[in-house]
Structure formats: structure tokens, C-alpha cells
Design a protein around this motif. Structure first.
Motif, PDB file in Angstrom:
ATOM      1  N   ALA A  92      -4.196  -6.945   0.269  1.00 19.35           N
ATOM      2  CA  ALA A  92      -5.106  -7.172  -1.054  1.00 19.35           C
ATOM      3  C   ALA A  92      -6.430  -6.547  -0.699  1.00 19.35           C
ATOM      4  CB  ALA A  92      -5.311  -8.668  -1.228  1.00 19.35           C
ATOM      5  N   LEU A  93      -7.042  -6.529   0.291  1.00 18.89           N
ATOM      6  CA  LEU A  93      -8.217  -6.066   0.488  1.00 18.89           C
ATOM      7  C   LEU A  93      -8.466  -4.362   0.377  1.00 18.89           C
ATOM      8  CD1 LEU A  93     -11.377  -7.297   1.450  1.00 18.89           C
ATOM      9  CD2 LEU A  93     -10.597  -6.551   3.889  1.00 18.89           C
ATOM     10  N   PHE A  94      -7.351  -3.827   0.772  1.00 22.13           N
ATOM     11  CA  PHE A  94      -7.625  -2.368   0.662  1.00 22.13           C
ATOM     12  C   PHE A  94      -6.650  -1.925  -0.660  1.00 22.13           C
ATOM     13  CE2 PHE A  94      -8.562  -2.775   5.092  1.00 22.13           C
ATOM     14  CZ  PHE A  94      -9.243  -1.584   5.316  1.00 22.13           C
ATOM     15  N   ASP A  95      -6.076  -2.518  -1.326  1.00 20.91           N
ATOM     16  CA  ASP A  95      -5.347  -2.272  -2.553  1.00 20.91           C
ATOM     17  C   ASP A  95      -6.376  -1.898  -3.646  1.00 20.91           C
ATOM     18  OD1 ASP A  95      -3.624  -1.837  -4.523  1.00 20.91           O
ATOM     19  OD2 ASP A  95      -2.478  -3.688  -4.374  1.00 20.91           O
ATOM     20  N   PRO A  96      -6.357  -0.938  -4.153  1.00 16.63           N
ATOM     21  CA  PRO A  96      -7.083  -0.725  -5.384  1.00 16.63           C
ATOM     22  C   PRO A  96      -7.095  -1.334  -6.469  1.00 16.63           C
ATOM     23  CG  PRO A  96      -6.340   1.477  -4.401  1.00 16.63           C
ATOM     24  CD  PRO A  96      -5.509   0.384  -3.765  1.00 16.63           C
ATOM     25  N   ALA A  97      -5.659  -1.660  -6.784  1.00 18.55           N
ATOM     26  CA  ALA A  97      -5.250  -2.777  -8.044  1.00 18.55           C
ATOM     27  C   ALA A  97      -5.835  -4.283  -7.760  1.00 18.55           C
ATOM     28  CB  ALA A  97      -3.668  -2.636  -8.155  1.00 18.55           C
ATOM     29  N   THR A  98      -6.164  -4.585  -6.688  1.00 17.18           N
ATOM     30  CA  THR A  98      -6.925  -5.930  -6.835  1.00 17.18           C
ATOM     31  C   THR A  98      -8.412  -5.930  -7.364  1.00 17.18           C
ATOM     32  OG1 THR A  98      -5.987  -6.175  -4.352  1.00 17.18           O
ATOM     33  CG2 THR A  98      -7.807  -7.694  -5.112  1.00 17.18           C
ATOM     34  N   PRO A  99      -8.481  -6.853  -8.579  1.00 20.32           N
ATOM     35  CA  PRO A  99      -9.636  -6.966  -8.972  1.00 20.32           C
ATOM     36  C   PRO A  99     -10.597  -7.370  -8.164  1.00 20.32           C
ATOM     37  CG  PRO A  99      -8.242  -8.486  -9.735  1.00 20.32           C
ATOM     38  CD  PRO A  99      -7.260  -7.925  -8.848  1.00 20.32           C
ATOM     39  N   PRO A 100     -11.987  -6.932  -8.218  1.00 21.82           N
ATOM     40  CA  PRO A 100     -13.114  -7.499  -7.404  1.00 21.82           C
ATOM     41  C   PRO A 100     -13.197  -8.931  -7.667  1.00 21.82           C
ATOM     42  CG  PRO A 100     -13.822  -6.327  -9.339  1.00 21.82           C
ATOM     43  CD  PRO A 100     -12.584  -6.260  -9.356  1.00 21.82           C
ATOM     44  N   PRO A 101     -13.832  -9.798  -6.593  1.00 23.05           N
ATOM     45  CA  PRO A 101     -14.005 -11.197  -6.906  1.00 23.05           C
ATOM     46  C   PRO A 101     -14.774 -11.510  -8.066  1.00 23.05           C
ATOM     47  CG  PRO A 101     -14.307 -10.374  -4.576  1.00 23.05           C
ATOM     48  CD  PRO A 101     -14.019  -9.378  -5.300  1.00 23.05           C
ATOM     49  N   GLY A 102     -14.213 -12.508  -8.895  1.00 22.88           N
ATOM     50  CA  GLY A 102     -14.892 -12.752 -10.351  1.00 22.88           C
ATOM     51  C   GLY A 102     -14.729 -11.752 -11.292  1.00 22.88           C
ATOM     52  N   GLY A 103     -14.012 -10.699 -11.049  1.00 26.81           N
ATOM     53  CA  GLY A 103     -13.701  -9.682 -11.937  1.00 26.81           C
ATOM     54  C   GLY A 103     -12.455  -9.759 -12.823  1.00 26.81           C
TER      55      GLY A 103
ATOM     56  N   GLN B  11       2.133  -0.113   8.478  1.00 25.22           N
ATOM     57  CA  GLN B  11       3.359  -1.022   8.025  1.00 25.22           C
ATOM     58  C   GLN B  11       3.439  -1.576   6.767  1.00 25.22           C
ATOM     59  OE1 GLN B  11       2.766  -4.066  11.018  1.00 25.22           O
ATOM     60  NE2 GLN B  11       3.264  -2.743  12.617  1.00 25.22           N
ATOM     61  N   LEU B  12       2.080  -1.403   6.074  1.00 26.59           N
ATOM     62  CA  LEU B  12       2.018  -1.730   4.622  1.00 26.59           C
ATOM     63  C   LEU B  12       2.260  -0.653   3.834  1.00 26.59           C
ATOM     64  CD1 LEU B  12      -1.274  -3.846   4.739  1.00 26.59           C
ATOM     65  CD2 LEU B  12       1.062  -4.950   4.370  1.00 26.59           C
ATOM     66  N   GLY B  13       2.459   0.387   4.356  1.00 26.92           N
ATOM     67  CA  GLY B  13       2.971   1.700   3.588  1.00 26.92           C
ATOM     68  C   GLY B  13       2.003   2.769   3.353  1.00 26.92           C
ATOM     69  N   ALA B  14       0.516   2.529   3.790  1.00 24.83           N
ATOM     70  CA  ALA B  14      -0.347   3.472   3.631  1.00 24.83           C
ATOM     71  C   ALA B  14      -0.158   4.767   4.518  1.00 24.83           C
ATOM     72  CB  ALA B  14      -1.583   2.747   4.063  1.00 24.83           C
ATOM     73  N   ARG B  15      -0.722   5.798   4.036  1.00 24.39           N
ATOM     74  CA  ARG B  15      -1.093   6.765   4.705  1.00 24.39           C
ATOM     75  C   ARG B  15      -2.398   6.991   5.031  1.00 24.39           C
ATOM     76  NH1 ARG B  15       1.670   8.971   0.000  1.00 24.39           N
ATOM     77  NH2 ARG B  15      -0.265   9.157  -0.859  1.00 24.39           N
ATOM     78  N   ILE B  16      -2.725   7.598   6.351  1.00 24.91           N
ATOM     79  CA  ILE B  16      -4.067   7.349   6.715  1.00 24.91           C
ATOM     80  C   ILE B  16      -4.448   8.877   7.060  1.00 24.91           C
ATOM     81  CG2 ILE B  16      -5.336   6.733   9.133  1.00 24.91           C
ATOM     82  CD1 ILE B  16      -3.885   4.429   7.645  1.00 24.91           C
ATOM     83  N   ALA B  17      -5.713   8.878   6.613  1.00 22.14           N
ATOM     84  CA  ALA B  17      -6.661  10.209   6.675  1.00 22.14           C
ATOM     85  C   ALA B  17      -7.815  10.022   7.355  1.00 22.14           C
ATOM     86  CB  ALA B  17      -6.770  10.764   5.240  1.00 22.14           C
ATOM     87  N   PHE B  18      -8.194  10.430   8.606  1.00 19.29           N
ATOM     88  CA  PHE B  18      -9.176  10.222   9.261  1.00 19.29           C
ATOM     89  C   PHE B  18     -10.268  11.392   9.064  1.00 19.29           C
ATOM     90  CE2 PHE B  18      -6.066   8.444  12.299  1.00 19.29           C
ATOM     91  CZ  PHE B  18      -6.513   7.251  12.418  1.00 19.29           C
TER      92      PHE B  18
ATOM     93  N   LEU C 278       0.783  -1.193   0.003  1.00 19.46           N
ATOM     94  CA  LEU C 278       0.035   0.278   0.011  1.00 19.46           C
ATOM     95  C   LEU C 278       0.940   1.178  -0.042  1.00 19.46           C
ATOM     96  CD1 LEU C 278      -2.928  -0.910   2.521  1.00 19.46           C
ATOM     97  CD2 LEU C 278      -2.777  -1.483   0.044  1.00 19.46           C
ATOM     98  N   ALA C 279       2.400   1.090  -0.381  1.00 24.75           N
ATOM     99  CA  ALA C 279       3.035   2.346  -0.306  1.00 24.75           C
ATOM    100  C   ALA C 279       2.552   3.427  -1.357  1.00 24.75           C
ATOM    101  CB  ALA C 279       4.536   1.879  -0.765  1.00 24.75           C
ATOM    102  N   GLY C 280       2.401   4.602  -1.070  1.00 28.11           N
ATOM    103  CA  GLY C 280       1.978   5.681  -1.794  1.00 28.11           C
ATOM    104  C   GLY C 280       0.299   5.601  -1.818  1.00 28.11           C
ATOM    105  N   ARG C 281      -0.522   4.725  -1.128  1.00 34.89           N
ATOM    106  CA  ARG C 281      -1.598   4.757  -1.040  1.00 34.89           C
ATOM    107  C   ARG C 281      -2.216   5.535   0.034  1.00 34.89           C
ATOM    108  NH1 ARG C 281      -3.408   3.250  -6.176  1.00 34.89           N
ATOM    109  NH2 ARG C 281      -2.525   0.968  -6.603  1.00 34.89           N
ATOM    110  N   THR C 282      -3.575   6.133   0.047  1.00 35.23           N
ATOM    111  CA  THR C 282      -4.139   6.662   1.315  1.00 35.23           C
ATOM    112  C   THR C 282      -5.536   5.742   1.932  1.00 35.23           C
ATOM    113  OG1 THR C 282      -3.306   9.095   0.777  1.00 35.23           O
ATOM    114  CG2 THR C 282      -5.180   8.819   2.204  1.00 35.23           C
TER     115      THR C 282
END
Length: 446
Positions: A435-446, A269-276, A243-247
Motif C-alpha cells: 500500500a505504501l508503494f502503490d500509486p493507486a493508494t490515496p494519500p492519508p486524508g485524501g 514478491q509483490l510483483g514490482a520491477r526494480i530500477a536502481f 505491485l505487478a506491472g509497477r516499477t
């Protein structure tokens, strides 16, 4: 003091106690928080942990100690994870407190099992309000029920007088130390609702309550715990920073407060930035967000404000339409439905992303540890709710309860939306969470 081990990292020593009780409702949360504040006032750096799944008690402990309160659970996180958290804390603070869950010996992964496995001495809080010499029998039973358990001492809670306190303390058998007796008083009682104590953020007099509770504990003069050796676990390999570079945007306010600090740790730890952001304040999903997390909480207590949060609603709908990931748990699930009704039957329109209706029940609907076998991998967590949700959308699966005859929870998927009553514990499988939070993960069946 440190000792080199085969892990290549030194063992650490730090005073520690696991605070437990014969049952729920004995006062262990208040006593733990009061002890934390008492020793913090003496200039000690204190870290508090909570055994088992819980969101509300850790909020109180974080305020009492001045540091985040994380979970220790042998099933959700595993022994190595628990050892790592304690070992890290032992190198940073002067004293560690762990609040147990339910009764000391309750559950397959009980507080007693955790204490014995990790070498934590136990301080038992026993409600003495309706007993005399039986107090000593209960203390002895807690100590002897599990061979090898180190019961360092007991606190008599809710005693009626000085004479009553002497009576129960004198009933203790040799080898069990009295940490003091606490009177029945307002300072040691906290308001509660259907899922436990009222959230710390909702108590305007929280500091007064903590200080008053610490004053009561100080008069009991509890002895400072002895140092405990925390064995250094083998350092786990860091997960890839997928998730590096992802928010990741996370809803956080009084309606969406059930958020494990460890979950945020994993995302970072996966590299994500957090925005509340706050739905109660009708704040939009942050524009820079690549993924959205809607944790649980008390949406049923804020129906009018959530119904009026049209900017939040519209940006969440647009976010989903863009194909980016959304993870919604329990209260987050209920907020995404067409409507939600409280215990009085009052209904408010919700955000209408997930078809279905939610309503609150006067009795507990489900409780327990569960695993979810997701397309991304198996993730463990827990469920604890009074809400129900019915949807015309067929679930894509169900969770597996850890205990026999446990009731499974439905898991819904709608594009990249994942929704369930199950609160996921991210450290149980960081790769699946990535994988659940990565926008690059295709939806199940997609």
C-alpha cells in the motif's frame, strides 16, 4: 539429508555456526568474513546471515561469501521468517554462518536467544589481548549463562604470541573446543567510522583484506562445523501481487547504500520491477518509475556531489509533484531537506522537497528497534543515526520504541511522501509495504 515434517516440506541439514562474542569490538565481523572466505576457498558454497539490524557488516560478508547477506531478527521479522530464510539456505549451500549482534546475551532478542530458538551452535570470538586464564572463565560464563545454549567452541582473537595463545587455549574447561587463536595483525583490523565499519564499496583493497584475513584463519585450522537440522516452517501464503506491472526506482550508491536485500525481495514478491539509479552520479529518477525509494546511507560524506546533483533533484521534485509515492529513510530523509551540515559545520543545499534542516551530531542521536503504526498498517524496523532534522512541517505521528523509555522517531507525510529516520523492514508487513508503494493508494486524508 532430509526428513518429512508436518509442514509438508522436508527438514534440511547443513553445517552451521553462529559467530558471537562477549561484547562489540571483539572482532566477530572480521572473523566471520574470514571464515566465510576461508571455507569458500575450499570449494564450499557459503551463506552468511547477520543477526539484528545492520547494513555495513553484511556488505563485507556478501563480498567474502559471494552471496547476499540477509538479516535474522526475532523481533523485526519474526521466528517463522528467520526459519524460512535458514531453511531455504540449507537447501542451497554447503555451510551457513550467522554473525551475532553486540554481545552474545545482549538484548531481549539476543543472539543467544536466536541460537537457542533455531538450534544454532555458537562460536564465541573472545579478544584475549589483555588476559590469560580468565579467557577460560569468560568462555565458560558465555556457555552457562543461558541453559540449553550450545557453545560449539571459541576463537582467541588478538593473541600476542604463540605462548600467549597456548596459555589462553589451555585455560578452556572440558567441553569447550578451541577453534584456534588469531594474532594481532593488520589483516584482522578494518577501518571504521561513526556508524561502524567503512562500507565495503569504499575499500579499494577489499579483496586483499579478505584474502589476508582468510590466510590468517587458515593457519588456525578451524574445524568444519557439524550439520544442523533446520526444521521446515509452514509455508507462508504469498502476499497478493499488488505491485505487478509497477516499477520501483531505488537510489543506490555510496550515499544511499543502507538497503536490506530482504526489502528488495519483498518488492519483487509483490510483483514490482526494480530500477536502481545513482544520485551521486546525478542520474535522474528512471522514467518508467511508479514509486521511489530513498534508503539511508552517508549523504553527509558527499555534500558537494549531492548539492550538484541538480538533475536528480529536479526529477525527484517532479516525481513528487506528480503524486507518485516516495519512501525516504534516514539518509534519504536528510537529502530531501533544504540543507544538510556535516560535523565540521559545513552546509550544502539539499533537494528542498521536505522543508527543514538536517545536521550531524558527534554523538549517537538514536538507536533501537521501533514499530511505525502507519495508515497502511504497522511496520517494524530500526533506527540508528547521528543526524538530526528539524522541520516546520508537523509530524503526522511517531514510532513506538520496542524497549522501555526508547526515544520515538517523527514520521512526516507530504502528499505521497513518507519520510522518517526509521529504516523499515519490509518483511514485517508486506501488505502495508504494498500500500505504501502503490500509486493507486490515496494519500492519508485524501
Amino acid at each position: 539429508m532430509t526428513t518429512k515434517t508436518s509442514s509438508g516440506r522436508p527438514d534440511r541439514h547443513c553445517p552451521a555456526l553462529l559467530v558471537s562474542a562477549p561484547a562489540s569490538g571483539q572482532g566477530k565481523t572480521t572473523v566471520t568474513a574470514a571464515l566465510a572466505r576461508h571455507w569458500r576457498r575450499q570449494g564450499l558454497r557459503v551463506r552468511v546471515f547477520k543477526t539484528g539490524p545492520d547494513f555495513i557488516d553484511p556488505m563485507v560478508h556478501a563480498h567474502a561469501s559471494g552471496a547476499p547477506c540477509r538479516q535474522l531478527d526475532l523481533w523485526m521479522g519474526g521466528e517463522d521468517h528467520c526459519r524460512e530464510l535458514l531453511w531455504q539456505a540449507a537447501g542451497e549451500v554447503d555451510l551457513i554462518l550467522v554473525e551475532g549482534v553486540m554481545g552474545l546475551h545482549d538484548g531481549s532478542t539476543s543472539s543467544a536467544a536466536l541460537a537457542e530458538r533455531l538450534g544454532l551452535p555458537v562460536l564465541a570470538v573472545i579478544d584475549a589481548s589483555a588476559m590469560a586464564q580468565t579467557f577460560g572463565a569468560i568462555a565458560l560464563g558465555l556457555k552457562l549463562y543461558r541453559p540449553g545454549l550450545d557453545v560449539a567452541g571459541v576463537i582467541a582473537n588478538r593473541v600476542g604470541s604463540e605462548g600467549h595463545a597456548r596459555m589462553v587455549i589451555e585455560s578452556l574447561p572440558p567441553g569447550i573446543v578451541a577453534f584456534g587463536a588469531l594474532p594481532r595483525c593488520e589483516a584482522l583490523e578494518w577501518p571504521s567510522r561513526h556508524l561502524g565499519l567503512v562500507q565495503a564499496t569504499e575499500l579499494p583493497d577489499l579483496e586483499r583484506r579478505l584474502e589476508a584475513a582468510a590466510d590468517v584463519v587458515a593457519r588456525a585450522a578451524p574445524p568444519r562445523p557439524a550439520p544442523v537440522r533446520f526444521i521446515a516452517p509452514v509455508e507462508a501464503e504469498a502476499p497478493p501481487r499488488r505491485l505487478a506491472g509497477r516499477t520501483v526506482a531505488i537510489a543506490r550508491d555510496d550515499a544511499f547504500a543502507f538497503l536490506y536485500p530482504a526489502n528488495v525481495d519483498v518488492l519483487e514478491q509483490l510483483g514490482a520491477r526494480i530500477a536502481f539509479f545513482s544520485p551521486l552520479a546525478d542520474e535522474p529518477v528512471p522514467a518508467q518509475a511508479d514509486a521511489l525509494y530513498l534508503p539511508g546511507g552517508y549523504p553527509e560524506l558527499h555534500l558537494d556531489r549531492l548539492e550538484a546533483a541538480t538533475r536528480t533533484r529536479d526529477t525527484i521534485r517532479a516525481f513528487h509533484a506528480s503524486g507518485r509515492p516516495i519512501v525516504a529513510e534516514c539518509g534519504g530523509l536528510l537529502a530531501l531537506g533544504d540543507g544538510l551540515s556535516d560535523l565540521a559545520g559545513r552546509r550544502a543545499a539539499m533537494w528542498g522537497l521536505l522543508p527543514g534542516e538536517g545536521w550531524m551530531q558527534p554523538r549517537l542521536v538514536n538507536l533501537g528497534m521501533h514499530a511505525a503504526d502507519l495508515p497502511e498498517g504497522t511496520v517494524r524496523g530500526h533506527t540508528f543515526h547521528h543526524g538530526q532534522f528539524e522541520s516546520p512541517l508537523a509530524p503526522v505521528g511517531q514510532t513506538r520504541a520496542e524497549r522501555d523509555h526508547g526515544r520515538p522517531e517523527a514520521v512526516w507525510r507530504l502528499g505521497r511522501l513518507h519520510a522518517s529516520f526509521l529504516h523499515l523492514y519490509f518483511p514485517s508487513n508486506p501488505s502495508a509495504i504494498a500500500a505504501l508503494f502503490d500509486p493507486a493508494t490515496p494519500p492519508p486524508g485524501g
